[in-house]
Scaffold this motif. Structure first.
Motif, short mmCIF file in Angstrom:
data_model
loop_
_atom_site.label_atom_id
_atom_site.label_comp_id
_atom_site.label_asym_id
_atom_site.label_seq_id
_atom_site.Cartn_x
_atom_site.Cartn_y
_atom_site.Cartn_z
N ALA A 154 127.70 -73.39 89.87
CA ALA A 154 126.44 -73.17 89.31
C ALA A 154 125.79 -74.80 89.29
N ALA A 155 126.55 -75.82 89.18
CA ALA A 155 126.11 -77.15 88.94
C ALA A 155 125.91 -78.00 90.34
N CYS A 156 124.83 -77.36 91.08
CA CYS A 156 124.44 -77.96 92.39
C CYS A 156 122.74 -78.00 92.50
N GLY A 157 122.33 -78.68 93.39
CA GLY A 157 120.99 -78.92 93.65
C GLY A 157 120.71 -80.38 93.58
N ASP A 158 119.66 -80.64 94.23
CA ASP A 158 119.17 -82.18 94.49
C ASP A 158 117.84 -81.96 93.58
N THR A 159 117.15 -81.02 93.50
CA THR A 159 115.90 -81.11 92.65
C THR A 159 116.11 -80.10 91.56
N ALA A 160 115.05 -80.13 90.51
CA ALA A 160 115.17 -79.19 89.52
C ALA A 160 114.92 -77.78 89.96
N VAL A 161 114.04 -77.49 90.82
CA VAL A 161 113.88 -76.32 91.47
C VAL A 161 115.15 -75.70 92.08
N GLU A 162 115.96 -76.52 92.80
CA GLU A 162 117.29 -76.07 93.32
C GLU A 162 118.21 -76.01 92.22
N GLN A 163 118.45 -76.65 91.37
CA GLN A 163 119.00 -76.39 90.18
C GLN A 163 118.89 -75.22 89.33
N ALA A 164 117.46 -74.79 89.29
CA ALA A 164 117.10 -73.76 88.47
C ALA A 164 117.58 -72.51 89.35
N VAL A 198 117.70 -66.16 83.27
CA VAL A 198 116.77 -67.12 82.66
C VAL A 198 118.05 -68.29 82.10
N VAL A 199 118.74 -67.82 81.36
CA VAL A 199 119.74 -68.59 80.63
C VAL A 199 120.43 -69.54 81.58
N GLY A 200 121.21 -68.92 82.75
CA GLY A 200 121.85 -69.79 83.65
C GLY A 200 120.85 -70.69 84.26
N ALA A 201 119.43 -70.61 84.48
CA ALA A 201 118.72 -71.46 85.25
C ALA A 201 118.35 -72.72 84.22
N ALA A 202 118.10 -72.45 83.06
CA ALA A 202 117.85 -73.21 82.04
C ALA A 202 119.07 -74.30 81.62
N ALA A 203 120.17 -73.44 81.58
CA ALA A 203 121.42 -74.25 81.31
C ALA A 203 121.81 -75.23 82.28
N ASN A 204 121.56 -74.75 83.87
CA ASN A 204 121.95 -75.37 84.90
C ASN A 204 121.03 -76.93 85.04
N VAL A 205 119.74 -76.56 84.69
CA VAL A 205 118.74 -77.61 84.90
C VAL A 205 119.05 -78.68 83.79
N ALA A 206 119.23 -78.06 82.45
CA ALA A 206 119.68 -78.95 81.39
C ALA A 206 120.66 -79.85 81.74
N TYR A 207 121.85 -79.21 82.43
CA TYR A 207 123.17 -79.94 82.45
C TYR A 207 122.94 -81.16 83.60
N CYS A 208 122.26 -80.60 84.72
CA CYS A 208 122.09 -81.68 85.72
C CYS A 208 121.20 -82.73 85.50
#
Length: 69
Positions: free
Chosen positions: A19-29, A52-62
């Motif tokens: 889950a913890a992937c992505g260079d931008t907030a959009v990719e992370q979401a 929704v919870v997964g997207a928010a959590a991953n963006v917050a973590y990253c």
């Protein structure tokens, strides 16, 4: 029955690792939302809520720990 719960737990753990992937907030979401939706399917939960919870959590973590993403 115990095997079924073990398989679900392993599936959730493996989804958390990717889950913890992505260079931008959009990719992370998108990555977090996908992992959250997949986790919800595994545990027979609400797919929309999981996404929704997964997207928010991953963006917050990253955003909090960018070196770990």
């Amino acid at each position: 029955m115990q095997i079924k719960h073990t398989v679900r737990a392993l599936a959730l753990a493996s989804l958390g690792l990717v889950a913890a992937c992505g260079d931008t907030a959009v990719e992370q979401a998108l990555m977090g939302g996908g992992a959250g939706a997949a986790s919800a399917i595994v545990v027979n939960g609400s797919v929309g809520t999981g996404a929704v919870v997964g997207a928010a959590a991953n963006v917050a973590y990253c955003q909090t720990y960018p070196a770990r993403c």
